[in-house]
Design an enzyme around this catalytic site. Structure first.
Site, PDB file in Angstrom:
ATOM      1  CG  ASP A  10      -1.888   1.152   1.335  1.00 17.40           C
ATOM      2  OD1 ASP A  10      -2.628   1.736   0.354  1.00 17.40           O
ATOM      3  OD2 ASP A  10      -1.971   1.904   2.226  1.00 17.40           O
ATOM      4  CD  GLU A 152      -1.868   8.509   7.204  1.00 18.56           C
ATOM      5  OE1 GLU A 152      -0.913   9.226   6.983  1.00 18.56           O
ATOM      6  OE2 GLU A 152      -2.068   7.371   6.222  1.00 18.56           O
ATOM      7  CB  CYS A 184     -10.015   5.635   0.552  1.00 17.60           C
ATOM      8  SG  CYS A 184      -8.445   6.117   1.348  1.00 17.60           S
ATOM      9  CG  HIS A 186      -6.472   5.959   5.326  1.00 17.22           C
ATOM     10  ND1 HIS A 186      -5.573   5.208   4.474  1.00 17.22           N
ATOM     11  CD2 HIS A 186      -5.580   6.854   5.926  1.00 17.22           C
ATOM     12  CE1 HIS A 186      -4.404   5.623   4.311  1.00 17.22           C
ATOM     13  NE2 HIS A 186      -4.170   6.624   5.743  1.00 17.22           N
TER      14      HIS A 186
END
Ligand code: DGL
Length: 268
Positions: A10, A152, A184, A186
């Site tokens: 990734d 993040e 995505c 995340h």
């Protein structure tokens, strides 16, 4: 039978959401993960750069003697999968096709929303894959770039995340979708926040789950499952070892990360 590891990569740590599903579905498989933490994010970069980076990630995983490669990154899967599949002689799977299949199976009213990085949405890869499953599905897509730094930063369940989700998804709510594809790596960490905004009638689809099932199917069909019966071993590599790697990585993976090694990806 083949006890070599599965390689997963990734742009950074987000792909650990795919590793998490692989660990669940294939607990006996050995895994090698590479996160390009020195060059993340990919989602705002040009196609040319994403393709160059993805070739380097694959060359590194090949140096680890992997038996197949999973592109855990939606951005890379959208842009590079067809290209790298023509170059490298190893099974390479992306997250787009399994994600699109799961969304097509989930929708009842044939109205599906897709959210992802700018690059993923620009590529229209999910649209094309969904249309192959069912051309009658109406698709509504929107990039949600800020979700990546929010996750993040560890702010997934905060007011900031909620306000950002409301801003991005306000127009999506008017489309009467019954399925929203989290395109995505995340976004599964924002599942609760996104669910609050979209409401209980919208099913959130995480492509990581379908991807892990597809990996199992491929290994079985090629007769290369690891049948040793032991718990898999996991090795994690990154291109930059930041202070927060273990914390953030642990959030994506849902468990503690050990054995992190730094490599120079520019050598590959
Ligand atoms: N891994 C990326 C994806 O799934 C998100 C982070 C990035 O932009 O590199 O699209």
């Amino acid at each position: 039978m083949d006890n070599r590891p599965i390689g997963v990569f990734d742009s950074g740590l987000g792909g650990l959401t795919v590793v998490k599903e692989l660990m669940k579905i294939l607990p006996g498989e050995n895994l090698v993960y590479f996160g390009d933490t020195a060059r993340v994010p990919y989602g705002t970069r040009s196609n040319e750069t994403v393709i160059r980076y993805s070739k380097q990630c694959i060359r590194f995983l090949l140096s680890q003697d992997v038996k197949m490669i999973v592109i855990a990154c939606n951005t890379v899967s959208s842009i590079s999968l067809d290209i790298v599949n023509k170059i490298f002689d190893i099974p390479i799977l992306g997250v787009i096709e399994p994600g699109a299949k799961a969304a097509a199976q989930s929708t009842k009213n044939k109205r599906v929303g897709i959210i992802g990085t700018q690059a993923t949405i620009r590529s229209k890869a999910y649209e094309k894959a969904l249309a192959k499953h069912d051309p009658e599905i109406s698709i509504f897509s929107t990039p949600c770039s800020l979700f990546v730094p929010i996750v993040e930063e560890g702010w997934s369940n905060t007011q900031i995340a909620l306000l950002t989700a409301e801003r991005y998804l306000d127009s999506m709510k008017g489309n009467e979708i019954d399925t929203l594809l989290l395109g995505c790596t995340h976004f599964p960490l924002l599942q609760d926040t996104i669910g609050k905004v979209m409401g209980p009638d919208v099913t959130l689809v995480n492509p990581a789950e379908g991807t892990a099932l597809e990996v199992e199917r491929i290994l079985r069909s090629k007769n290369i499952l690891n049948l040793e019966g032991n718990e898999g071993t996991y090795n994690f590599f990154v291109s930059d070892l930041g202070e927060k790697f273990e914390d953030i990585g642990g959030q994506f993976l849902g468990r503690e990360i050990k054995c992190i090694q730094k490599i120079d990806i520019e050598r590959y």
